[in-house]
Motif scaffolding. Structure first.
Motif, short mmCIF file in Angstrom:
data_model
loop_
_atom_site.label_atom_id
_atom_site.label_comp_id
_atom_site.label_asym_id
_atom_site.label_seq_id
_atom_site.Cartn_x
_atom_site.Cartn_y
_atom_site.Cartn_z
N LYS A 1 0.89 -1.31 0.01
CA LYS A 1 -0.08 0.19 0.01
C LYS A 1 0.93 1.23 0.14
N VAL A 2 0.43 2.31 -0.67
CA VAL A 2 1.10 3.54 -0.88
C VAL A 2 0.40 4.56 0.03
N LEU A 3 0.80 5.37 1.04
CA LEU A 3 0.19 6.17 1.53
C LEU A 3 0.94 7.68 1.52
N LEU A 4 -0.03 8.76 1.02
CA LEU A 4 0.61 9.93 0.64
C LEU A 4 0.26 10.70 2.04
N VAL A 5 1.17 11.23 2.64
CA VAL A 5 0.98 12.36 3.76
C VAL A 5 1.33 13.76 3.36
N ALA A 6 0.50 14.43 3.28
CA ALA A 6 0.41 15.87 2.86
C ALA A 6 0.63 16.79 4.22
N GLU A 7 1.74 17.10 4.66
CA GLU A 7 2.26 17.67 5.88
C GLU A 7 3.23 18.51 5.60
N ASP A 8 3.06 19.92 5.76
CA ASP A 8 4.31 20.94 5.81
C ASP A 8 5.34 21.06 7.06
N ALA B 1 3.74 -0.26 5.01
CA ALA B 1 3.03 0.62 3.77
C ALA B 1 4.36 1.86 3.45
N LYS B 2 4.44 2.04 2.15
CA LYS B 2 5.30 2.82 1.81
C LYS B 2 4.72 4.28 1.89
N ILE B 3 5.61 5.20 2.51
CA ILE B 3 5.13 6.63 2.82
C ILE B 3 5.63 7.58 2.01
N ILE B 4 4.77 8.34 1.44
CA ILE B 4 5.18 9.49 0.64
C ILE B 4 4.72 10.87 1.17
N ARG B 5 5.65 11.80 0.92
CA ARG B 5 5.51 13.11 1.67
C ARG B 5 5.34 14.31 0.57
N ALA B 6 4.35 14.83 0.77
CA ALA B 6 3.96 16.21 -0.07
C ALA B 6 4.11 17.33 1.07
N LYS B 7 4.98 18.46 0.77
CA LYS B 7 4.98 19.48 1.81
C LYS B 7 4.03 20.44 1.70
N ASP B 8 3.20 20.44 0.37
CA ASP B 8 1.96 21.39 0.59
C ASP B 8 1.06 20.92 -0.48
N GLY B 9 -0.27 21.48 -0.41
CA GLY B 9 -1.32 20.79 -1.25
C GLY B 9 -0.97 20.86 -2.65
N GLN B 10 -0.36 21.65 -3.19
CA GLN B 10 0.06 21.72 -4.71
C GLN B 10 0.93 20.53 -5.14
N GLU B 11 1.92 20.00 -4.20
CA GLU B 11 2.53 19.04 -4.46
C GLU B 11 1.88 17.66 -4.12
N ALA B 12 0.93 17.67 -3.16
CA ALA B 12 0.03 16.61 -3.10
C ALA B 12 -0.79 16.19 -4.32
N VAL B 13 -1.33 17.33 -4.97
CA VAL B 13 -1.93 17.05 -6.23
C VAL B 13 -1.16 16.49 -7.32
N HIS B 14 -0.07 17.15 -7.30
CA HIS B 14 1.08 16.75 -8.42
C HIS B 14 1.41 15.38 -8.34
N ASN C 1 5.69 16.93 12.54
CA ASN C 1 4.38 16.11 12.20
C ASN C 1 4.57 15.00 11.36
N PHE C 2 5.27 15.38 10.36
CA PHE C 2 5.57 14.35 9.27
C PHE C 2 6.34 13.21 9.87
N ILE C 3 7.52 13.54 10.69
CA ILE C 3 8.32 12.45 11.04
C ILE C 3 7.51 11.72 12.08
N PHE C 4 6.71 12.24 12.82
CA PHE C 4 5.88 11.44 13.84
C PHE C 4 4.99 10.71 13.05
N LEU C 5 4.26 10.91 12.16
CA LEU C 5 3.45 10.23 11.18
C LEU C 5 4.28 9.08 10.54
N GLU C 6 5.34 9.29 10.05
CA GLU C 6 6.10 8.29 9.31
C GLU C 6 6.51 7.45 10.55
#
Length: 129
Positions: A12-19, A36-49, A23-28
């Motif tokens: 499973k691949v989880l996208l964590v959108a967190e600037d 699960a594979k964790i991928i980070r987006a640092k803002d909403g625009q990056e999450a959409v991309h 907070n990201f390190i805690f979730l990771e």
């Protein structure tokens, strides 16, 4: 359910959108034992991309207050791309305060910060399976 509950989300691949780095390190850290594979987006625009370029994402954890594009707008855009991807909002608000706005944006569920680890894992598991 205790913190050592075993979830196996291998494949499973989880996208964590967190600037916020903390907070990201805690979730990771709390999701690491799920495989699960964790991928980070640092803002909403990056999450959409990332959703546009990597359609194999299984679930999004969306911080609602981010720079460039907030979680509300990012959720609306992501649901246009993939209406079936579960999006769980992460918010400092408590139930009722922004719930209607979060659901109206297209989020499937939400967790309040500070995040209850057991509840979050249970919720993610429900949406993945």
């Amino acid at each position: 359910m205790n913190l050592s509950s075993n979830y196996n989300w291998e494949g499973k691949v989880l996208l964590v959108a967190e600037d916020e780095d903390f907070n990201f390190i805690f979730l990771e850290e709390i999701l690491m034992d799920t495989h699960a594979k964790i991928i980070r987006a640092k803002d909403g625009q990056e999450a959409v991309h990332l959703i546009q370029s990597a359609p194999q994402m299984d679930l999004v954890l969306m911080d609602m207050q981010m720079p460039i594009m907030n979680g509300y707008d990012a959720t609306r855009e992501i649901k246009k791309i993939n209406k079936n991807i579960p999006i769980i909002a992460q918010t400092a608000y408590h139930y009722g305060e922004a719930y209607e706005e979060i659901i109206a944006a297209g989020c499937d569920d939400f967790v309040s910060k500070p995040i209850d680890i057991c509840s979050l894992k249970e919720m993610i598991n429900r949406y993945l399976f």
